[in-house]
Design an enzyme around this catalytic site. Structure first.
Site, mmCIF file in Angstrom:
data_model
loop_
_atom_site.group_PDB
_atom_site.id
_atom_site.type_symbol
_atom_site.label_atom_id
_atom_site.label_comp_id
_atom_site.label_asym_id
_atom_site.label_seq_id
_atom_site.Cartn_x
_atom_site.Cartn_y
_atom_site.Cartn_z
ATOM 1 N N ASP A 146 0.856 -1.381 -0.149
ATOM 2 C CA ASP A 146 0.155 0.259 0.030
ATOM 3 C C ASP A 146 1.236 1.164 0.063
ATOM 4 O O ASP A 146 1.974 1.042 0.328
ATOM 5 C CB ASP A 146 -1.242 -0.129 1.530
ATOM 6 C CG ASP A 146 -1.960 0.796 1.238
ATOM 7 O OD1 ASP A 146 -2.910 0.951 1.827
ATOM 8 O OD2 ASP A 146 -1.785 1.680 0.340
HETATM 9 C C1 GLC Z 1 -4.516 4.295 -0.194
HETATM 10 C C2 GLC Z 1 -5.352 2.944 -0.048
HETATM 11 C C3 GLC Z 1 -5.406 2.461 -0.576
HETATM 12 C C4 GLC Z 1 -5.038 3.045 -2.057
HETATM 13 C C5 GLC Z 1 -3.669 3.828 -2.729
HETATM 14 C C6 GLC Z 1 -2.939 4.796 -3.732
HETATM 15 O O1 GLC Z 1 -3.730 5.231 1.349
HETATM 16 O O2 GLC Z 1 -4.808 2.285 0.830
HETATM 17 O O3 GLC Z 1 -5.975 1.719 -1.219
HETATM 18 O O4 GLC Z 1 -5.104 1.853 -3.452
HETATM 19 O O5 GLC Z 1 -3.454 4.141 -1.327
HETATM 20 O O6 GLC Z 1 -3.844 5.421 -3.743
#
Ligand code: GLC
Length: 744
Positions: free
Chosen positions: A228
């Site tokens: 993430d």
């Molecule tokens: C965010 C989310 C994730 C997302 C990523 C990119 O913090 O937790 O679901 O795909 O970052 O935006």
């Protein structure tokens, strides 16, 4: 396709390490044969930013179709429809040069207060797994990769980047990992996104057990694990655990990987294997790029409307107030009718190609009816609430029927924070109470991502429509449903409790001091409310129709790979409609604690008036298993199971039993096994009697003399102690018993 192994064999260690981190916020690097590609959000629309980069939905993004977020789409219970939506998403991603679309989110809705529940499918692992797999299959059929997220046990927004989800092993397997396992095994997503949080004290991004032993070793996953955004705390530990791509780029940690290998802290083979997976991913994206891009914006909007229509749940419809006649006078009340809330806040926020406005769509379908409107409240909280309210009450009272739009605004729920309650905002509740008193023919239309407590409104009005969040086509979908141009068929995928205090995690949410105890164990959602015999406002699987259905002739058979279940459904009403038939199982006399019933399969059927159809589902044998913590493996108990067909978890229409042969791993009988466990095995129970016989060689004598049930009294006695009591000839008897028990 590039042959990843050969490709990385020619790469230096520095190049292999460089493949393991992004080149920018949304893209990978150019290294060796791997061409850079873009990853971006999902899951209910393509958020391709074109000015500024952030993972919070702040900087603008290119227009794209905003389909219903998972909270709505899941209520269709239709894997084919979910797959169709994902096909459209894949086409739009390809057209915008996106190689991996970050979704689906399959985390379990553990607590109704979680700010991100709008982005997840259900409180149930089977619904989440089946619909998540359909989403991945649809998207990847278009040459765009998925990223099933957030792996794992990311069930709150509070303290998400630090908190440890403390979950017992059985609950973790049967509830929180199960949807991911189903998606990985059924749809083979190109990527899996590891979550921010810790699991039992270990960061997901550093958990070799999670990312390598379970995901790859047990589930056979061969794709790439991405982090993430900002989830990697320590690059070297993450590479060792199994993270292949740290996002976003720009962390400059590649050199640390090289140093770790040179220092003997990290195996070079681990780095190469990870580089191979990233090269293979780049190769898949490259192949996808060769597909023709191009989408029909209008067709995708029509699909968004159709998906929204199928997402709507008719919770209540006393006296058949709905559907409305396009005549007389209709008062439309509530700011959301003019400024609809159709998606959630945060990384998933899409810039829609267009938005259907409920008030406009109602007017377009109202025929000769006179339609009036009053906002009734302001989510900006800036205007004279008393004035707004009194004007709205007058407008409602003057009409033949009132349609009141209520719900949560962007400020009240979003990614990044959890709610502290599940209440309808007080000003809206006040408004509805006054309208209901002035206008008995009132319909409530709800828009929200997380569950709302409805016990205060159920008795106020005769009809309630709930869509969760419906995407850009929601306005037309609501209008079609209000006027009966569409027959509602959505079903809840999350229980609506009478009180928040009744909910499973009430005492353990959102956790504190960076720990969240999953104290309710496997009893999440309806599993909890059923076990505690709690009344609920509306149960998991609930949804009404403008027609009605009857079930008959449930028949089940045990097959090699599971249970085949068939039931006949008949439309006994005056309108065509769709029924979502749900199949639940219960183990009779289980050796372990289990929920009262658990959803194992579902299907949808569309029937004309008086039409009937036999529907068939296959309940997978492995879905009957429980996770046995004594052997850390799945066990399928032999014996009788109840199979029930229902229109909700609490509206069981047909029920029968079926005998299932034991399977999966076998729990060995050892010296630590108890008398009770041995008595479950006939071949061994016979020998046990010898071991328990008293000095006269006859244990029955003791029972009859003392009027006791010796076996019951001794049920928790370990064999090791029985032998100790019995003396030396006991060991010989015990060996025969263990032989009989373990080689049956
Ligand atoms: C965010 C989310 C994730 C997302 C990523 C990119 O913090 O937790 O679901 O795909 O970052 O935006």
């Amino acid at each position: 396709m590039i042959n990843a192994t050969n490709a990385t064999a020619d790469l230096t260690l520095e190049q292999q390490a460089a493949l393991g981190s992004g080149g920018s916020f949304w893209a990978t690097k150019t290294v060796g044969p791997a061409k850079p590609f873009t990853l971006t959000d999902g899951p209910h629309g393509v958020r391709k930013q074109n000015a500024g980069d952030d993972h919070l939905g702040i900087a603008p993004s290119m227009p794209a179709t905003c389909f219903p977020p998972a909270v709505g789409l899941a209520q269709t219970w239709d894997a084919d429809l979910v797959e169709s939506v994902a096909i459209a998403l894949g086409a739009e991603a390809l057209e915008r040069g996106v190689g991996v679309l970050l979704g689906p989110g399959v985390n379990i809705k553990r607590d109704p207060r979680c700010g991100r529940n709008f982005e997840y499918f259900s409180e149930d692992p089977i619904v989440s797994g089946i619909l998540g797999a359909a989403w991945v299959n649809g998207l990847q059929s278009q040459g765009v990769g998925a990223s099933v997220k957030h792996f794992a046990a990311n069930n709150a927004e509070h303290d998400r980047m630090r908190s440890s989800s403390d979950v017992d092993p059985r609950t973790l397997r049967e509830i929180y990992l199960r949807p991911f396992q189903r998606v990985v095994e059924d749809a083979r997503p190109w990527t899996v996104m590891c979550s921010y949080n810790r699991i039992n004290g270990v960061f997901a991004s550093e958990s070799k057990w999670l990312l390598t032993d379970v995901l790859r070793g047990e589930w056979g996953y061969e794709g790439a694990v991405i982090s993430d955004w900002g989830a990697v705390r320590n690059r070297v530990r993450s590479v060792a655990a199994g993270v292949d791509l740290e996002m976003p780029g720009g962390t400059n940690t590649d050199a640390l990987v090289v140093e770790a290998v040179d220092a003997g802290v990290l195996e070079p083979g681990t780095v190469q294997a990870s580089a191979e997976r990233t090269v293979a991913l780049a190769s898949l994206v490259e192949a996808g790029r060769l597909r023709p891009a191009g989408t029909d914006v209008d067709a995708h909007h029509a699909l968004a409307r159709d998906a929204a229509t199928r997402s709507i749940v008719l919770l209540k419809n006393d006296d058949a107030l709905l559907p409305l006649e396009p005549s007389g006078s209709i008062a439309v009340i509530g700011e959301f009718a003019e400024h609809p809330r159709f998606q959630g806040g945060g990384s998933s926020r899409v810039n829609p190609t267009r938005v259907d406005i409920p008030l406009t769509e109602i007017r377009a379908r109202a025929g000769s009816a006179r339609v009036t409107y009053a906002p009734g409240f302001s989510t900006q909280g800036t205007e004279d609430s008393e004035g707004l309210r009194s004007a709205a009450v007058r407008t409602a009272a003057a009409a033949d029927v009132a349609v009141v739009f209520l719900g949560l605004g962007d400020r009240q729920e979003s990614e990044g924070f959890d709610r502290s309650d599940i209440e309808i905002p007080a000003d809206q509740l006040h408004l509805l109470t006054e309208i209901a008193a002035a206008q008995p023919s009132t319909v409530v239309v709800l828009s929200h991502g997380g569950v709302l407590r409805l016990s205060a409104v159920i008795d106020l009005v005769p009809a309630i429509l709930d869509g969760g969040l419906l995407g850009q086509g929601g306005g037309a979908a609501i209008a079609d449903t209000l006027f009966g141009l569409a027959n509602p068929s959505g079903r809840l995928t999350e229980t609506i409790p009478v009180r928040l205090e009744d909910s499973p995690a009430f005492l353990n949410f959102p956790g504190e001091n960076a720990h969240t105890l999953y104290g309710e164990g496997q009893f999440v959602g309806y599993r909890w409310y059923d076990a505690r015999r709690f009344e609920v406002s509306f149960p998991f699987g609930h949804g009404l129709s403008y027609t009605s259905f009857e079930y008959s002739a449930l028949a089940v058979s045990a097959e090699q790979d599971g249970i085949e279940a068939r039931v006949t459904v008949r439309n006994v009403g005056a309108r065509a409609g769709r029924e979502i038939v749900q199949f639940y199982t219960s183990k009779i006399e289980s050796a372990v604690t289990r929920p009262l019933r658990e959803l194992k399969a579902f299907t949808t059927v569309h029937l004309r008036p008086e039409e009937s159809s036999e529907v068939t589902v296959r309940i997978r044998r492995e879905d009957l298993a429980y996770w046995d913590i004594r052997i850390d493996d799945w066990v399928i108990e032999g014996g009788n199971y109840v199979v029930a067909a229902g229109a909700s978890s609490r509206d069981i229409r047909q029920s029968t039993t079926v005998e299932i042969a034991p399977g999966g791993a076998r729990v060995p009988i050892t010296l630590e096994s108890t008398v009770g466990e041995v008595l479950e095995i006939p071949a061994a129970a016979a020998i046990l009697g010898e071991l328990m016989a008293d000095s006269t060689g006859n244990s029955d004598a003791a029972e009859s003399a003392l009027g006791i049930d010796l076996k019951k009294m001794m049920a928790s006695f370990p064999l090791s102690q029985l032998v100790a009591f019995r003396g030396d000839d006991g060991r010989a008897i015990l060996d025969r018993l263990l032989e009989a028990a373990n080689n049956r």
